[in-house]
Design a protein around this motif. Structure first.
Motif, PDB file in Angstrom:
ATOM      1  N   GLY A  64       0.819  -1.218   0.000  1.00 22.37           N
ATOM      2  CA  GLY A  64       0.000   0.000   0.000  1.00 22.37           C
ATOM      3  C   GLY A  64       0.851   1.264   0.000  1.00 22.37           C
ATOM      4  N   GLY A  84      -6.563  -6.288   1.092  1.00 24.33           N
ATOM      5  CA  GLY A  84      -6.514  -5.191   0.123  1.00 24.33           C
ATOM      6  C   GLY A  84      -6.216  -5.652  -1.289  1.00 24.33           C
ATOM      7  N   ASP A  85      -6.375  -4.708  -2.215  1.00 24.13           N
ATOM      8  CA  ASP A  85      -6.295  -4.986  -3.650  1.00 24.13           C
ATOM      9  C   ASP A  85      -4.876  -4.717  -4.130  1.00 24.13           C
ATOM     10  OD1 ASP A  85      -7.459  -5.795  -5.951  1.00 24.13           O
ATOM     11  OD2 ASP A  85      -8.883  -4.126  -6.091  1.00 24.13           O
ATOM     12  N   TYR A  86      -3.969  -5.627  -3.780  1.00 23.46           N
ATOM     13  CA  TYR A  86      -2.570  -5.403  -4.161  1.00 23.46           C
ATOM     14  C   TYR A  86      -1.993  -6.636  -4.836  1.00 23.46           C
ATOM     15  CZ  TYR A  86      -0.820  -8.294  -0.272  1.00 23.46           C
ATOM     16  OH  TYR A  86      -0.532  -9.345   0.552  1.00 23.46           O
ATOM     17  N   SER A 146      -8.734   7.215  -1.799  1.00 21.01           N
ATOM     18  CA  SER A 146      -8.420   5.787  -1.698  1.00 21.01           C
ATOM     19  C   SER A 146      -8.639   5.102  -3.047  1.00 21.01           C
ATOM     20  CB  SER A 146      -9.302   5.152  -0.620  1.00 21.01           C
ATOM     21  OG  SER A 146      -9.089   3.770  -0.571  1.00 21.01           O
ATOM     22  N   TYR A 147      -9.731   5.465  -3.697  1.00 17.26           N
ATOM     23  CA  TYR A 147     -10.031   4.909  -5.020  1.00 17.26           C
ATOM     24  C   TYR A 147      -8.920   5.252  -6.010  1.00 17.26           C
ATOM     25  CZ  TYR A 147     -12.177   4.648  -9.652  1.00 17.26           C
ATOM     26  OH  TYR A 147     -12.419   4.376 -10.976  1.00 17.26           O
ATOM     27  N   ASN A 160      -5.799   3.286  -5.324  1.00 15.07           N
ATOM     28  CA  ASN A 160      -5.943   1.899  -5.783  1.00 15.07           C
ATOM     29  C   ASN A 160      -5.861   1.795  -7.303  1.00 15.07           C
ATOM     30  OD1 ASN A 160      -6.700  -0.489  -3.817  1.00 15.07           O
ATOM     31  ND2 ASN A 160      -7.439   1.392  -2.872  1.00 15.07           N
TER      32      ASN A 160
END
Lengths: 248, 357
Positions: B94, B131-133, B219-220, B223
């Motif tokens: 992140g 999370g999207d990682y 945040s969007y 990401n």
């Protein structure tokens, strides 16, 4: 014309999100004053923790890293080992330091990690809405100890300075308070000393600031400061628990 | 350049130091202990820092701090320890802190076994943390490749400001093979990290290492920026190797230690006249989907072999998307496949696919 009062260079011109009457703002200010007075702004790297002070990086005008809950002393260790000339400090609350982060704080102290720790102990989880902390006093009501902390059930509150004082690497440990002007000045002297200990490379330094939480204690700011004096300080006595003079 | 006979875990340590890694934070766990042991002896010779942390959790957070402060950092562990590091890896992804993480996989779940496995493929490639990682995951198949990929992992980490995992297994860590070590990197030639928290110095702006974006729009956007970076990595860094791709009618898919066993099975199958080959992903993330697209015209069926009950197999099936039959053979829990069983499984695959067509 001489300025009587101004914002320290090491504080940004940003309004904080702290509740009215909370002493975080005071501790932020005196920490920034110390950074200015010791001329550390260009070398300081702060580590923000998880809790009310999670956004400390917005308020201090120095390089910062935001750490996972409880891990600030490990993050600070990593920074200090790569940048031994930096002045590295963590700013942590009691949920962060005395609960989820106990392993990290004990072992940073054990190693004599040359970092400065500012520990805000207000006996409650503030950011999440007032749950019981390991530092919550006997009988104290919180949202997860609605009948008051029962020591048979949850044990007695943890005294971090006393615990760390058994470790030779923790060369400076002092507990202070911010409930009146005299004690605020003492807190500033202690924080200054904690940065000086790091500058001299003496070892681990921590100042525990006994603090308030008017919002989650359900008190006015004035009542909360009186409560600090009458209830917190008797259990969390003020003073030096380890002094760098002892190790010199 | 002379060859040296070394143990896999020690080879990782030496490759890291030659790549310019000067900070290592770790915690003991079998079967990777020779990595911290080797580095603890070697780091003082290059004025580096080896620090044994109080836990894997602390070690990965030291990596976060040290990587954020601009150093070349590595940590290593094995499966249960890598599970403990997942929180930190999520923060590292992140906050875009470059670092190298080595996992010498042992069998799980839980405390499992200290014997080799590939059962952390999901954790490594699908994001073991929240999370999207994505993490770049490199799967070496022999010790020379282990050395070369470990060496290169630091450059990939810096280039993309992303964590990179070297995914080995207990066999690779413990076995010995001759390797040629690359040159010692000149530290002065490593890339500048103007974003690092070094202390502000003469900069106008302060630097911040952070993964908190309270405003959902921020945040969007954060990401989506990460997603763009991951797409770039997939475009530029996807790697695989093939064996007998020119004439193969059936292909194995395998990575790491298992790919070596599969090669032996291929030898025996080809001696019997079977036209079989191997597709070996080297980057497990990004997964080499396009390699399958090139092969589906020619190959009648794929047999995936893993030391798991079928983890990479899911990516193989996604890549094939039903174009040709996909079969699976695996051993798990610390048992390694025997090449004869692997060859036998391929014959079954050929029979099954042949019968169906």
């Amino acid at each position: 014309m001489k300025a009587a009062f101004r914002r320290p260079e090491s504080l940004t011109d940003v309004q904080t999100h702290y509740c009215p009457g909370c002493v975080h703002g005071i501790v932020h200010r005196i920490t920034a004053e110390v950074i200015d007075e010791l001329d550390l702004q260009d070398r300081a790297v702060g580590v923000a923790s998880v809790g009310c002070s999670v956004l400390a990086y917005d308020y201090f005008d120095v390089d910062f890293q935001q750490a996972a809950h409880g891990r600030a002393p490990a993050v600070a260790t990593g920074i200090k080992r790569v940048r031994p000339d930096a002045s590295v400090f963590t700013y942590q609350g009691d949920g962060d330091l005395a609960s989820i982060g106990t392993a990290e704080i004990i072992h940073a102290a054990m190693r004599g990690e040359k970092i400065t720790v500012i520990f805000i102990n207000n006996a409650i989880y503030g950011m999440t809405g007032g749950q019981m902390a390991p530092t919550t006093l006997r009988g104290q009501k919180t949202t997860t100890s609605p009948y008051g902390r029962d020591t048979e059930h949850s044990g007695d509150p943890i005294r971090v300075c006393e615990m760390l004082a058994t470790l030779p690497g923790a060369v400076y440990l002092e507990r202070t308070s911010c409930h009146d002007a005299r004690h605020i000045m003492q807190t500033k002297r202690a924080i200054k000393k904690a940065f000086e200990v790091q500058e001299k490379g003496q070892g681990f330094a921590m100042v525990e600031v006994v603090s308030n939480c008017p919002t989650n204690w359900g008190m006015t700011p004035r009542e909360s400061l009186e409560w600090v004096e009458e209830n917190m300080i008797p259990y969390y006595p003020l003073g030096e628990f380890r002094s760098p003079e002892e190790v010199e | 350049m002379s060859k040296e006979l070394v143990k896999g875990n020690e080879a990782v340590g030496e490759a890291a130091i030659r790549a310019g890694c000067r900070y290592f934070f770790g915690y003991p766990i079998t079967p990777q202990n020779e990595i911290p042991e080797y580095i603890s002896a070697r780091m003082p010779e290059v004025d580096g820092v080896f620090l044994q942390a109080e836990s894997e959790v602390a070690a990965i957070n030291m990596v976060y701090g040290a990587g954020g402060a601009g150093g070349r950092i590595m940590t290593s562990s094995s499966s249960p320890g890598i599970s403990l590091k997942q929180e930190g890896i999520s923060y590292i992804a992140g906050a875009e802190v470059p670092c190298v993480i080595v996992n010498m996989i042992r069998g799980g779940p839980g405390l499992g076994t200290i014997q080799p496995a590939q059962s952390d493929y999901f954790q490594a490639t699908k994001g073991g943390g929240h999370g999207d990682y994505r993490m770049i995951v490199l799967g070496p198949s022999n010790l020379q490749e282990l050395v070369d990929l470990t060496y290169e992992a630091f450059d990939l980490a810096d280039r993309y400001r992303n964590p990179v995992m070297v995914l080995g297994d207990g066999v690779m860590g413990q076995m010995m093979e001759p390797v040629v070590f690359p040159e010692m990197r000149d530290l002065d030639e490593l890339p500048e990290k103007e974003w690092a928290t070094t202390g502000r110095g003469q900069r106008d702006e302060t630097n911040l290492i952070n993964s908190l974006y309270l405003d959902p729009q921020d945040s969007y956007e954060h990401n989506m920026r990460l997603a763009d970076k991951y797409a770039r990595i997939k475009e530029n860094e996807t790697r695989f190797k093939t064996l007998h791709a020119d004439d193969a009618e059936y292909m194995f898919v395998a990575y790491g230690t298992v790919a070596r066993i599969v090669r032996k099975a291929i030898e025996s199958l080809r001696e019997e006249g079977h036209r079989v080959g191997l597709l070996r992903p080297i980057t497990l993330w990004p997964f080499p989907d396009e390699a399958f697209e090139q092969l589906v015209e020619q190959v009648k069926g794929f047999l995936t072999v893993e030391m798991s009950t079928g983890q990479m197999f899911e990516d193989v099936r996604l890549a094939l998307n039903g174009a040709v039959p996909a079969e699976f053979y695996g051993t798990t829990g610390g048992i390694m496949p025997d090449y004869r069983d692997v060859a036998e499984q391929m014959k079954k695959t050929m029979d099954k696919v042949g019968d169906a067509s």
